[in-house]
Design an enzyme around this catalytic site. Sequence first.
Site, short mmCIF file in Angstrom:
data_model
loop_
_atom_site.label_atom_id
_atom_site.label_comp_id
_atom_site.label_asym_id
_atom_site.label_seq_id
_atom_site.Cartn_x
_atom_site.Cartn_y
_atom_site.Cartn_z
N GLY A 2 0.81 -1.21 0.00
CA GLY A 2 0.00 0.00 0.00
C GLY A 2 0.84 1.26 0.00
N THR A 42 3.64 1.06 2.68
CA THR A 42 3.58 -0.09 3.60
C THR A 42 4.01 -1.35 2.87
OG1 THR A 42 1.23 -0.35 3.09
CG2 THR A 42 1.79 0.86 5.08
N LYS A 56 6.01 0.33 7.78
CA LYS A 56 5.54 1.55 7.14
C LYS A 56 6.72 2.51 7.05
CE LYS A 56 1.72 4.81 6.98
NZ LYS A 56 0.39 5.17 7.52
N ASP A 113 -9.58 9.26 9.19
CA ASP A 113 -9.46 8.64 7.86
C ASP A 113 -10.15 7.28 7.83
OD1 ASP A 113 -8.76 8.62 5.21
OD2 ASP A 113 -6.74 7.87 5.53
N GLY A 142 0.21 5.72 0.71
CA GLY A 142 -0.67 6.85 0.98
C GLY A 142 0.10 8.14 0.97
N GLY A 143 -0.54 9.19 1.52
CA GLY A 143 0.07 10.50 1.48
C GLY A 143 1.33 10.62 2.30
N PHE A 144 1.46 9.79 3.38
CA PHE A 144 2.61 9.93 4.27
C PHE A 144 3.50 8.70 4.32
CE2 PHE A 144 -0.56 12.78 6.35
CZ PHE A 144 0.07 13.96 6.00
N GLY A 145 3.17 7.64 3.61
CA GLY A 145 4.03 6.48 3.74
C GLY A 145 3.68 5.35 2.80
#
Length: 635
Positions: free
Chosen positions: A46, A53, A70, A167, A48-51
């Site tokens: 995965g 995984t 992460k 979220d 996302g905006g900050f990391g």
Amino acid sequence: MSYCLNLECPAPNQQKTPNPLEAKFCSNCGAKLLLNDRYRALEAIGQGGFGRTFLAVDELKPSKPACVIKQFFRQEPIEPPEKAAELFRLEAVRLEELGQNSQIPTLLAYFEQDQQKYLVQEFINGWNLEQELRETGGFDEAQVRQLLADLLPVLQYIHRHQVIHRDIKPENIIRRSSDRRFVLVDFGASKLVSETPSELGTKIGSPGYIAPEQAEGNATFASDLYSLGATCVHLLTELPPSEVLNPQRPNTWKLHLKQPLTKLFEAMLEQMLQVDLRQRYSSVEAILQDLERVPLWDDLSRSPLWDINSVGTLPTSPRTPKPAPTAAPSVHPSSGWECVHSFTAHESWIRTIAFSPDGTILVSGSGDKTIKLWSVETAELRQTLHEHSSWVRAIALSPDGATLATAANDKTVYLWDFKTGQLQTRLTGHTDWVRGVAFTADGKTLITASQDKTAVVWDWELGLPIQTLAGHSHWVVAIAISPDGQTVATASRDGTVKLWQWQTGTCRYTLTGHSAEVLAVAVSPDNNMVVSSSADHTVQLWALRTGKHLHTITDHTNAVNCIAFSPDGKVLATGSNDQTIRLWKANSGKAIATLTGHNGWIWSIAFSPDGQTLASSSWDGVIKIWRRRQKTPLQ
């Protein structure tokens, strides 16, 4: 193979010569493959905006258990670098604080390596709800209510720790494979609520799921409730919330529902999705309270028992049975039947009942997770059995009266010594709730039906499955065995009844006359007829040997949940959500009588072995015992 986490690696997982699992350095860029000298990334799962995984293993432990790495990684410059890095650190802080809850991943480590920040957390084996939606299709009301009942206490827990998740969406809710419970993940956007007022917070969240006030940078606890409501709408409609939630027309999402909702549950979702904070639920506790008050039933596509005119006007909780009537027993002179007893000791709805072979004892199974044994003559409660960990849905007694079989939502069938009440054996193997149990006439074989879409044939004395009947495309919710022991009838939410030669696992016929899910099935004592009932309000009669349709009964005005033949096969009894029990001539479908008195849907009916007594159980938490008045012919 190993995945290289170096952001500068040109081919971290696509080398012509893959990094073997024992490698210490990347063959492509030379970076260390072991993080903190113990965690090895295996594949990306995965971003996302900050990391990003990764699925990983902990090589410091002998079993090399799975975990999740992460890595801090700013995919989009939605925050200044310092702010984004601080949010990543705070995610680790939140996990450390909240990870004691079994439905939140545990933080295993937080560190920096090669100028990159990492956190390592518990791996949750399962599918997130977005994956599940793609694989299995939209949810129905029962499934969404199960989600709320399981996940709301988790939200309650984090809110009590003064944390707003910010979220909540299907991708951040995982159904754990081991116990099918829901786990809330990804606290990267979470916020600790300050004790004193502060400046507007970060504008963060996922489009479509974000509450209006959160989009303005002022998230509250109620913002999580909005996001959870939007998640429910996505699961019910199979459409992104951004396409069906319109602040100017807040209720248009209902036009996109695949199945109708009960009015009470619809009102709950409306209140979760209110744009105005003053009209939205303000706390998890308020939703849980209303969720408890919504009637619990199995097949939620039909008309509700209660109505609602405004949000928040909810009836008394169905978990508290209504008191036994103090008036004289109901008498139905034209029918020849009268109610002589009402049993009220269960603390929830009663899904299943059965008479002992000698007719002296009635056994009942309930949503309160208990099985109760009653004296039919005196109405005395003889015994309560407590072993099941979830709702009891089906019971059956062996022909010799020695063994009681019970099935529940815990996916297990229990076998009890009927005389002593001692648990003898547990049958495990079904992967979803068990909805039906039945013994063959010789008592040697038990057959069970489950929401895993199968029926299983057991040598119950050995505790071994000997045959699996697979072919339905939806839950198998009821089962019946012909008196000669040759045919098994299974009823399913796929709208069909199947007739099986169970010894070989061969399906002889598939009966397809219903227009909605089939809820019950029975075989006549003379082996000539199979009867099914459905949420389409009808009862269908079929020839057992040929599968030919014989007759349709259409007098019920709501879903028909249960069927029973009198021992001589001349009378058919049906119980419905219209709160009536109806008696019919089995050979013609002609109405004989209508019995009323329950304050809820009829979920189970059974004739005594001599045919002189009929028992019924209901959503209202009451069992009624009906006696046939003498000198009144059944037919």
